[in-house]
Scaffold this active site. Structure first.
Site, PDB file in Angstrom:
ATOM      1  N   GLY A  51      77.529 -45.362  30.319  1.00  0.00           N
ATOM      2  CA  GLY A  51      76.695 -44.421  29.571  1.00  0.00           C
ATOM      3  C   GLY A  51      75.204 -44.545  29.866  1.00  0.00           C
ATOM      4  O   GLY A  51      74.390 -43.844  29.272  1.00  0.00           O
ATOM      5  N   GLY A  53      73.588 -43.699  32.584  1.00  0.00           N
ATOM      6  CA  GLY A  53      73.032 -42.599  33.382  1.00  0.00           C
ATOM      7  C   GLY A  53      73.176 -42.779  34.886  1.00  0.00           C
ATOM      8  O   GLY A  53      72.458 -42.126  35.648  1.00  0.00           O
ATOM      9  N   LYS A  54      74.115 -43.589  35.317  1.00  0.00           N
ATOM     10  CA  LYS A  54      74.301 -43.812  36.762  1.00  0.00           C
ATOM     11  C   LYS A  54      74.740 -42.531  37.472  1.00  0.00           C
ATOM     12  O   LYS A  54      74.141 -42.121  38.457  1.00  0.00           O
ATOM     13  CB  LYS A  54      75.363 -44.908  37.004  1.00  0.00           C
ATOM     14  CG  LYS A  54      74.985 -46.267  36.456  1.00  0.00           C
ATOM     15  CD  LYS A  54      76.081 -47.297  36.667  1.00  0.00           C
ATOM     16  CE  LYS A  54      77.347 -47.021  35.911  1.00  0.00           C
ATOM     17  NZ  LYS A  54      77.228 -47.022  34.448  1.00  0.00           N
ATOM     18  N   SER A  55      75.803 -41.899  36.948  1.00  0.00           N
ATOM     19  CA  SER A  55      76.322 -40.696  37.620  1.00  0.00           C
ATOM     20  C   SER A  55      75.288 -39.578  37.561  1.00  0.00           C
ATOM     21  O   SER A  55      75.134 -38.806  38.512  1.00  0.00           O
ATOM     22  CB  SER A  55      77.626 -40.220  36.965  1.00  0.00           C
ATOM     23  OG  SER A  55      78.566 -41.251  37.025  1.00  0.00           O
ATOM     24  N   TYR A  56      74.575 -39.496  36.435  1.00  0.00           N
ATOM     25  CA  TYR A  56      73.547 -38.461  36.295  1.00  0.00           C
ATOM     26  C   TYR A  56      72.476 -38.654  37.375  1.00  0.00           C
ATOM     27  O   TYR A  56      72.018 -37.698  38.005  1.00  0.00           O
ATOM     28  CB  TYR A  56      72.924 -38.520  34.900  1.00  0.00           C
ATOM     29  CG  TYR A  56      72.160 -37.280  34.552  1.00  0.00           C
ATOM     30  CD1 TYR A  56      72.788 -36.216  33.924  1.00  0.00           C
ATOM     31  CD2 TYR A  56      70.811 -37.156  34.877  1.00  0.00           C
ATOM     32  CE1 TYR A  56      72.098 -35.051  33.623  1.00  0.00           C
ATOM     33  CE2 TYR A  56      70.122 -35.996  34.579  1.00  0.00           C
ATOM     34  CZ  TYR A  56      70.759 -34.952  33.950  1.00  0.00           C
ATOM     35  OH  TYR A  56      70.078 -33.805  33.658  1.00  0.00           O
ATOM     36  N   ASP A 198      78.079 -44.800  43.405  1.00  0.00           N
ATOM     37  CA  ASP A 198      77.995 -44.646  41.948  1.00  0.00           C
ATOM     38  C   ASP A 198      79.092 -45.538  41.350  1.00  0.00           C
ATOM     39  O   ASP A 198      80.284 -45.201  41.413  1.00  0.00           O
ATOM     40  CB  ASP A 198      78.220 -43.170  41.571  1.00  0.00           C
ATOM     41  CG  ASP A 198      78.201 -42.958  40.060  1.00  0.00           C
ATOM     42  OD1 ASP A 198      77.641 -43.806  39.335  1.00  0.00           O
ATOM     43  OD2 ASP A 198      78.764 -41.941  39.608  1.00  0.00           O
ATOM     44  N   GLY A 201      80.744 -48.102  35.073  1.00  0.00           N
ATOM     45  CA  GLY A 201      79.874 -48.971  34.274  1.00  0.00           C
ATOM     46  C   GLY A 201      80.605 -50.153  33.681  1.00  0.00           C
ATOM     47  O   GLY A 201      81.798 -50.078  33.375  1.00  0.00           O
TER      48      GLY A 201
END
Ligand code: ATP
Ligand code: MG
Length: 250
Positions: A51, A53-56, A198, A201
Site C-alpha cells: 500500500g 505506492g510502488k505500483s503507482y 515492481d 509489498g
C-alpha cells in the site's frame, strides 16, 4: 541510520512540496535513459510495505503515468531525434513471479502442467535469463502501451485489507535497447538492458488479515523479499570489500 538521495511527498497534490510522477521521472528516470544510450544496463526497483505506492510509482494509471511508460516514451522521443545517424531497436518482455513461479505476462497464461511456468537459467556469458520468455519488438509508444495494458491485466492482484489492488506477485518489465551505427564501413552495435521491477509489498498477516490463498501468497512474498535483502546486503559487502581493496592498492 539510513541516508536517502531523495524523499518525495505525494500526500497533497496542492502542496508546494508535492512530487508529481513527472518529477519522479526527472529525478530517477533520466539516469536510466542516459545509461541506456551509453550502453550500460540499468535497473530500478520499487521496494516497500504493501500500500505504500510502488505500483503507482512504477506504472501509474492512464491519466497519471508512472516511471515505466514515461521511460519508454522518453526513449522513443530521444530515438526520433537521433535516428538520422543511427538505427535503434527496442524489445520488451514482462514477467511476474507469483508464489515463486515465473510466468510470462505477455502470453496467454497456461497452467503449470502445460508449460506455464518458466525456468530461470544462467548463460555462461550473458548471465541469468528466463528461458522461453517472449520478447516483443516495439516501434511506437502505442505498441508499448498496448503490451503494458495486456501484461497488467494478466498480473495477479487481489484485494487485501490494506490495499484494494494489492500486487500479489513481483513483476519485471525489461527493455532491451539496441543501437546500431557505421564507423566508416564498420558496423557497430551497442546493447543495454533496462529492468524495471515492481515488487509485491512486505506485509504482516495480522495487518492484512490474510487467510487461505492470500496468506500463502503473503508467506511467499515475504520469503522472497528476505532473500532479496540478503542478496543486496551481500552485494553491499562485496562492493565495500572492493572499495577497501582498491584504496589499499592505491
Ligand atoms: N502518488 C500517488 N498519488 C495518488 N495515489 C497514489 C499514489 N501512490 C499510491 N497511490 C494510491 O495508493 C494505493 C496503494 O498504492 P499501490 O497499489 O501503488 O501500493 P503498492 O505499494 O504497490 O502496494 P502492494 O505492495 O500491496 O502492491 C492505490 O490506490 C494508489 O492509487
Ligand atoms: Mg503493488
Amino acid at each position: 541510520m539510513f541516508s536517502y538521495d531523495y524523499s518525495f511527498d505525494s500526500i497533497d497534490a496542492d502542496s508546494p512540496t508535492f512530487s508529481s510522477q513527472e518529477k519522479i521521472f526527472k529525478n530517477l528516470g533520466s539516469d536510466v535513459l542516459k545509461a541506456a544510450f551509453y550502453g550500460y544496463n540499468a535497473c530500478v526497483f520499487a521496494y516497500g510495505q504493501t500500500g505504500s505506492g510502488k505500483s503507482y510509482t512504477m506504472m501509474g494509471n492512464k491519466v497519471d503515468k508512472g516511471l515505466i511508460p514515461r521511460i519508454c516514451e522518453e526513449l522513443f522521443l530521444e530515438i526520433s531525434s537521433r535516428s538520422d545517424s543511427m538505427s535503434f531497436q527496442m524489445e520488451v518482455s514482462y514477467l511476474e513471479i507469483y508464489n515463486e513461479r515465473v510466468q510470462d505476462l505477455l502470453r496467454k497464461k497456461l497452467p503449470c502442467s502445460e508449460g506455464g511456468v518458466l525456468k530461470v537459467r544462467e548463460h555462461p556469458t550473458d548471465g541469468p535469463y528466463v528461458e522461453n520468455l517472449s520478447k516483443h519488438v516495439v516501434l511506437s509508444q502505442s505498441n508499448v502501451e498496448s503490451l503494458i495494458t495486456l501484461g497488467n491485466a494478466t498480473r495477479t492482484i487481489a484485494s487485501t485489507s490494506m490495499n484494494d489492488f494489492s500486487s500479489r506477485s513481483h513483476t519485471i518489465f525489461t527493455i532491451i535497447f539496441t543501437q546500431g551505427w557505421f564507423d566508416g564501413e564498420l558496423p557497430h552495435e551497442r546493447h543495454s538492458k533496462i529492468q524495471l521491477v515492481d515488487l509485491a509489498g512486505s506485509e504482516r498477516a495480522d495487518g492484512t488479515q490474510a487467510m487461505g490463498t492470500r496468506l500463502k501468497e503473503s508467506a511467499n512474498i515475504n520469503k522472497s523479499l528476505v532473500t532479496l535483502s540478503s542478496v543486496i546486503s551481500a552485494l553491499g559487502k562485496f562492493s565495500l570489500i572492493n572499495k577497501l581493496a582498491s584504496s589499499r592498492a592505491g
